[in-house]
Design a protein around this motif. Structure first.
Motif, PDB file in Angstrom:
ATOM      1  N   LEU A  35       0.814  -1.216   0.000  1.00  0.00           N
ATOM      2  CA  LEU A  35       0.000   0.000   0.000  1.00  0.00           C
ATOM      3  C   LEU A  35       0.848   1.267   0.000  1.00  0.00           C
ATOM      4  O   LEU A  35       0.499   2.256  -0.619  1.00  0.00           O
ATOM      5  N   VAL A  75      -5.914  -0.936   6.278  1.00  0.00           N
ATOM      6  CA  VAL A  75      -6.344  -0.360   5.004  1.00  0.00           C
ATOM      7  C   VAL A  75      -6.904   1.040   5.231  1.00  0.00           C
ATOM      8  O   VAL A  75      -6.572   1.982   4.510  1.00  0.00           O
ATOM      9  N   SER A  78      -4.126   3.415   6.146  1.00  0.00           N
ATOM     10  CA  SER A  78      -3.206   3.710   5.035  1.00  0.00           C
ATOM     11  C   SER A  78      -3.682   4.923   4.260  1.00  0.00           C
ATOM     12  O   SER A  78      -2.878   5.702   3.757  1.00  0.00           O
ATOM     13  N   ARG A 118       0.434   1.848  -6.562  1.00  0.00           N
ATOM     14  CA  ARG A 118       0.309   2.977  -5.640  1.00  0.00           C
ATOM     15  C   ARG A 118      -0.233   4.221  -6.326  1.00  0.00           C
ATOM     16  O   ARG A 118      -0.716   5.139  -5.661  1.00  0.00           O
ATOM     17  N   THR A 122      -7.575   5.140  -4.470  1.00  0.00           N
ATOM     18  CA  THR A 122      -7.449   4.471  -3.170  1.00  0.00           C
ATOM     19  C   THR A 122      -8.109   3.104  -3.104  1.00  0.00           C
ATOM     20  O   THR A 122      -7.456   2.114  -2.761  1.00  0.00           O
ATOM     21  N   ARG A 125      -6.458   0.538  -5.337  1.00  0.00           N
ATOM     22  CA  ARG A 125      -5.154   0.149  -4.781  1.00  0.00           C
ATOM     23  C   ARG A 125      -5.351  -0.841  -3.640  1.00  0.00           C
ATOM     24  O   ARG A 125      -4.684  -1.876  -3.575  1.00  0.00           O
ATOM     25  N   GLN A 126      -6.281  -0.537  -2.751  1.00  0.00           N
ATOM     26  CA  GLN A 126      -6.520  -1.422  -1.613  1.00  0.00           C
ATOM     27  C   GLN A 126      -7.003  -2.798  -2.074  1.00  0.00           C
ATOM     28  O   GLN A 126      -6.549  -3.825  -1.554  1.00  0.00           O
ATOM     29  N   VAL A 129      -4.035  -4.799  -3.528  1.00  0.00           N
ATOM     30  CA  VAL A 129      -3.125  -5.266  -2.477  1.00  0.00           C
ATOM     31  C   VAL A 129      -3.738  -6.434  -1.709  1.00  0.00           C
ATOM     32  O   VAL A 129      -3.080  -7.452  -1.477  1.00  0.00           O
TER      33      VAL A 129
END
Length: 171
Positions: A35, A75, A78, A118, A122, A125-126, A129
């Protein structure tokens, strides 16, 4: 008068926090690294999530899946950490200073991929991951992100499309 018969309440035994921490910390750091792109930031994210878990371990330790709770905290935090770093970077630029980034040794292809991850929005991306680092099913991603399964699928789908464009890969 007949006495009412009640079923005994089954209480899940609470695993000692220390054992949970030792087992799960490396996995959470891997998620944090994916992340954030920084090992120190990843360790901070994981540590913060475990501190929160420890403070309420009597309750969280009884959850069917306490690691899912810790993942969700990571998460969510982050996002806050990303916003803080962004704000800090803007302030440094305004003040004319330079900040060196921490570079983790990795295969250049992996580095390009995770840099592209990255750069995703958001939630995309989460989702990436959680899917590729933690190997979670879409339903578990939805639970972690606090959204519907179809929404989690949409995040993954959009992320894959965005990554293909960013990395110059044709589907």
């Amino acid at each position: 008068m007949d006495a009412e018969v009640t079923e005994p309440v089954v209480v899940r035994p609470v695993e000692p926090f220390e054992a949970f921490y030792r087992r799960e910390f490396p996995r959470m750091v891997a998620i944090g690294f994916a992340l954030s792109g920084s090992r120190p930031a990843a360790e901070d994210l994981a540590q913060d999530a475990f501190i929160a878990a420890h403070q309420s371990w009597d309750r969280i330790g009884r959850y069917e899946n306490p690691q899912a709770w810790v993942r969700r905290v990571m998460v969510n935090r982050s996002v806050s950490a990303y916003r803080s770093r962004l704000s800090e970077a803007r302030a440094i630029l305004r003040l004319g200073g330079q900040r060196q980034s921490v570079v983790e040794p990795m295969d250049p292809e992996d580095a390009a991929f995770w840099a592209a991850v990255r750069g995703l929005p958001t939630r995309q991306r989460q989702a990436v991951v959680l899917h590729y680092v933690e190997d979670l099913a879409v339903s578990e991603i939805a639970e972690t992100l606090g959204c519907a399964v179809n929404t989690a699928k949409a995040h993954l789908h959009k992320a894959r499309k965005n990554l293909a464009v960013k990395l110059g890969v044709t589907p």
